[in-house]
Scaffold this motif. Structure first.
Motif, PDB file in Angstrom:
ATOM      1  N   ASN A   1     -10.400  30.330  36.854  1.00 40.03           N
ATOM      2  CA  ASN A   1      -9.814  29.009  37.028  1.00 40.03           C
ATOM      3  C   ASN A   1      -8.352  29.243  37.376  1.00 40.03           C
ATOM      4  O   ASN A   1      -7.625  29.846  36.596  1.00 40.03           O
ATOM      5  CB  ASN A   1      -9.953  28.227  35.721  1.00 40.03           C
ATOM      6  CG  ASN A   1      -9.317  26.852  35.778  1.00 40.03           C
ATOM      7  OD1 ASN A   1      -8.424  26.588  36.570  1.00 40.03           O
ATOM      8  ND2 ASN A   1      -9.767  25.976  34.895  1.00 40.03           N
ATOM      9  N   PRO A   2      -7.903  28.797  38.556  1.00 41.42           N
ATOM     10  CA  PRO A   2      -6.521  29.080  38.956  1.00 41.42           C
ATOM     11  C   PRO A   2      -5.473  28.511  38.003  1.00 41.42           C
ATOM     12  O   PRO A   2      -4.340  28.972  37.976  1.00 41.42           O
ATOM     13  CB  PRO A   2      -6.405  28.446  40.346  1.00 41.42           C
ATOM     14  CG  PRO A   2      -7.548  27.513  40.465  1.00 41.42           C
ATOM     15  CD  PRO A   2      -8.619  28.001  39.542  1.00 41.42           C
ATOM     16  N   ASN A   3      -5.846  27.527  37.202  1.00 40.25           N
ATOM     17  CA  ASN A   3      -4.906  26.948  36.237  1.00 40.25           C
ATOM     18  C   ASN A   3      -4.817  27.743  34.944  1.00 40.25           C
ATOM     19  O   ASN A   3      -3.954  27.481  34.115  1.00 40.25           O
ATOM     20  CB  ASN A   3      -5.294  25.505  35.919  1.00 40.25           C
ATOM     21  CG  ASN A   3      -5.226  24.627  37.151  1.00 40.25           C
ATOM     22  OD1 ASN A   3      -4.318  24.753  37.971  1.00 40.25           O
ATOM     23  ND2 ASN A   3      -6.213  23.764  37.308  1.00 40.25           N
ATOM     24  N   VAL A   4      -5.743  28.686  34.748  1.00 40.34           N
ATOM     25  CA  VAL A   4      -5.732  29.506  33.532  1.00 40.34           C
ATOM     26  C   VAL A   4      -5.177  30.871  33.902  1.00 40.34           C
ATOM     27  O   VAL A   4      -5.828  31.674  34.549  1.00 40.34           O
ATOM     28  CB  VAL A   4      -7.145  29.625  32.923  1.00 40.34           C
ATOM     29  CG1 VAL A   4      -7.133  30.536  31.707  1.00 40.34           C
ATOM     30  CG2 VAL A   4      -7.677  28.246  32.564  1.00 40.34           C
ATOM     31  N   THR A   5      -3.952  31.104  33.504  1.00 41.37           N
ATOM     32  CA  THR A   5      -3.262  32.341  33.839  1.00 41.37           C
ATOM     33  C   THR A   5      -3.127  33.218  32.590  1.00 41.37           C
ATOM     34  O   THR A   5      -3.318  32.745  31.460  1.00 41.37           O
ATOM     35  CB  THR A   5      -1.849  32.040  34.380  1.00 41.37           C
ATOM     36  OG1 THR A   5      -1.098  31.404  33.331  1.00 41.37           O
ATOM     37  CG2 THR A   5      -1.909  31.142  35.615  1.00 41.37           C
TER      38      THR A   5
ATOM     39  N   CYS B   1      -4.844  39.421  27.825  1.00 46.38           N
ATOM     40  CA  CYS B   1      -4.576  38.137  28.468  1.00 46.38           C
ATOM     41  C   CYS B   1      -5.060  38.112  29.917  1.00 46.38           C
ATOM     42  O   CYS B   1      -5.677  37.135  30.365  1.00 46.38           O
ATOM     43  CB  CYS B   1      -3.087  37.817  28.418  1.00 46.38           C
ATOM     44  SG  CYS B   1      -2.456  37.525  26.761  1.00 46.38           S
ATOM     45  N   LYS B   2      -4.809  39.182  30.663  1.00 46.68           N
ATOM     46  CA  LYS B   2      -5.232  39.244  32.067  1.00 46.68           C
ATOM     47  C   LYS B   2      -6.744  39.189  32.197  1.00 46.68           C
ATOM     48  O   LYS B   2      -7.282  38.498  33.071  1.00 46.68           O
ATOM     49  CB  LYS B   2      -4.708  40.526  32.724  1.00 46.68           C
ATOM     50  CG  LYS B   2      -3.238  40.500  33.023  1.00 46.68           C
ATOM     51  CD  LYS B   2      -2.782  41.825  33.605  1.00 46.68           C
ATOM     52  CE  LYS B   2      -1.275  41.897  33.699  1.00 46.68           C
ATOM     53  NZ  LYS B   2      -0.807  43.227  34.071  1.00 46.68           N
ATOM     54  N   ASN B   3      -7.448  39.903  31.341  1.00 43.07           N
ATOM     55  CA  ASN B   3      -8.910  39.926  31.434  1.00 43.07           C
ATOM     56  C   ASN B   3      -9.536  38.602  31.033  1.00 43.07           C
ATOM     57  O   ASN B   3     -10.512  38.168  31.647  1.00 43.07           O
ATOM     58  CB  ASN B   3      -9.483  41.072  30.594  1.00 43.07           C
ATOM     59  CG  ASN B   3      -9.363  42.383  31.319  1.00 43.07           C
ATOM     60  OD1 ASN B   3      -9.849  42.550  32.419  1.00 43.07           O
ATOM     61  ND2 ASN B   3      -8.671  43.330  30.707  1.00 43.07           N
ATOM     62  N   ILE B   4      -9.003  37.946  30.038  1.00 45.82           N
ATOM     63  CA  ILE B   4      -9.536  36.632  29.657  1.00 45.82           C
ATOM     64  C   ILE B   4      -9.266  35.631  30.772  1.00 45.82           C
ATOM     65  O   ILE B   4     -10.150  34.874  31.170  1.00 45.82           O
ATOM     66  CB  ILE B   4      -8.943  36.152  28.318  1.00 45.82           C
ATOM     67  CG1 ILE B   4      -9.445  37.043  27.187  1.00 45.82           C
ATOM     68  CG2 ILE B   4      -9.336  34.694  28.051  1.00 45.82           C
ATOM     69  CD1 ILE B   4      -8.788  36.773  25.856  1.00 45.82           C
TER      70      ILE B   4
ATOM     71  N   GLY C   1     -12.975  27.251  31.904  1.00 50.25           N
ATOM     72  CA  GLY C   1     -13.798  28.216  32.626  1.00 50.25           C
ATOM     73  C   GLY C   1     -14.208  29.424  31.796  1.00 50.25           C
ATOM     74  O   GLY C   1     -14.857  30.325  32.302  1.00 50.25           O
ATOM     75  N   LEU C   2     -13.833  29.437  30.529  1.00 51.34           N
ATOM     76  CA  LEU C   2     -14.255  30.527  29.656  1.00 51.34           C
ATOM     77  C   LEU C   2     -15.778  30.500  29.502  1.00 51.34           C
ATOM     78  O   LEU C   2     -16.436  31.527  29.539  1.00 51.34           O
ATOM     79  CB  LEU C   2     -13.568  30.379  28.294  1.00 51.34           C
ATOM     80  CG  LEU C   2     -13.765  31.493  27.287  1.00 51.34           C
ATOM     81  CD1 LEU C   2     -13.200  32.802  27.823  1.00 51.34           C
ATOM     82  CD2 LEU C   2     -13.086  31.137  25.976  1.00 51.34           C
TER      83      LEU C   2
END
Length: 184
Positions: free
Chosen positions: A132-136, A123-126, A160-161
Motif C-alpha cells: 500500500n503506497p500509503n504504508v511506509t 519496518c521495511k519488510n512490514i 494492506g497487512l
C-alpha cells in the motif's frame, strides 16, 4: 494428521498447518523447522494449490520468526496462505506476512511494538508486505512505540497487512478443526 509437542497441528489432506504459542526459547527452532518442512512437503505434492498456515501467537523471539520469513521469501514455497485466527503479535507478525495471501478472522488483533534490533529491516519488510503506497517504513516505525500499537482486523485490512476477511463459515471450520485437537 500429525501432532507435535511444540504447538502445531498438521492436516495433510486439507493442506493446513496450525501454529499456536509463543516463539520463545530453544524450542522455537525445533518448532519452526518442522513447520517449514511440512509447508514444503505439502507444496511439493501440489504446486498449484495453496498451503494454509494458521497462526495464533503473542510473539516472542524475533530471530526465529524473521529467519522463517526470510527463508520462505527466498526459497519458498511461494503458495502459502496465512490466516490470523486470534492474536498475532510482535515477532509472530513475520510468520504471518510470509503468506502470499493473508486472511484475518474478524476478532483478530495484531500488536506491534519497538524492538532493540533490526528496526529498519523490520519496518521495511512490514511496509513492503502491505503493498500500500500509503504504508511506509516510517509509518510502521511510528506505530512501533514503547507502549506498542494494537491493530484490529479492519485496521490490518485497510493498511494492506491482511488481504481478506475470513468468511464466518471458514472461520468456524478452522477453529473447530484446531480446537478439536488442541483440547485433547
Amino acid at each position: 494428521m500429525k501432532v507435535a509437542q511444540w504447538g502445531y497441528l498438521v492436516f495433510t489432506r486439507e493442506r493446513i498447518v496450525f501454529f499456536s504459542g509463543e516463539l520463545n526459547g530453544k524450542g522455537t527452532w525445533r518448532l519452526v523447522g518442522p513447520i517449514e518442512d511440512q509447508l514444503h512437503a505439502m507444496a511439493l505434492k501440489d504446486k498449484n494449490s495453496p498451503v494454509i498456515f494458521c497462526i495464533t501467537s503473542p510473539g516472542g523471539y524475533l530471530d526465529s520468526s524473521y529467519g522463517f520469513f526470510e527463508r520462505i521469501i527466498l526459497f519458498g514455497p511461494k503458495n502459502i496462505h496465512t490466516v490470523a485466527l486470534d492474536d498475532v503479535s510482535s515477532a509472530a507478525l513475520f510468520l504471518y506476512i510470509a503468506g502470499k495471501r493473508r486472511f484475518v478472522a474478524p476478532h483478530t488483533t495484531f500488536f506491534i511494538h519497538t524492538i532493540n534490533t533490526h528496526i529498519d529491516e523490520y519496518c521495511k519488510n512490514i511496509a513492503a508486505a502491505c503493498k500500500n503506497p500509503n504504508v511506509t517504513a516510517d509509518l510502521i516505525g511510528r506505530l512501533m512505540t514503547k507502549k506498542g500499537t494494537e491493530l484490529a482486523a479492519h485496521d490490518a485490512l485497510n493498511m494492506g497487512l491482511a488481504h481478506e476477511l475470513l468468511t464466518p463459515t471458514d472461520e468456524e471450520n478452522l477453529r473447530s478443526w484446531r480446537d478439536a485437537y488442541t483440547t485433547l
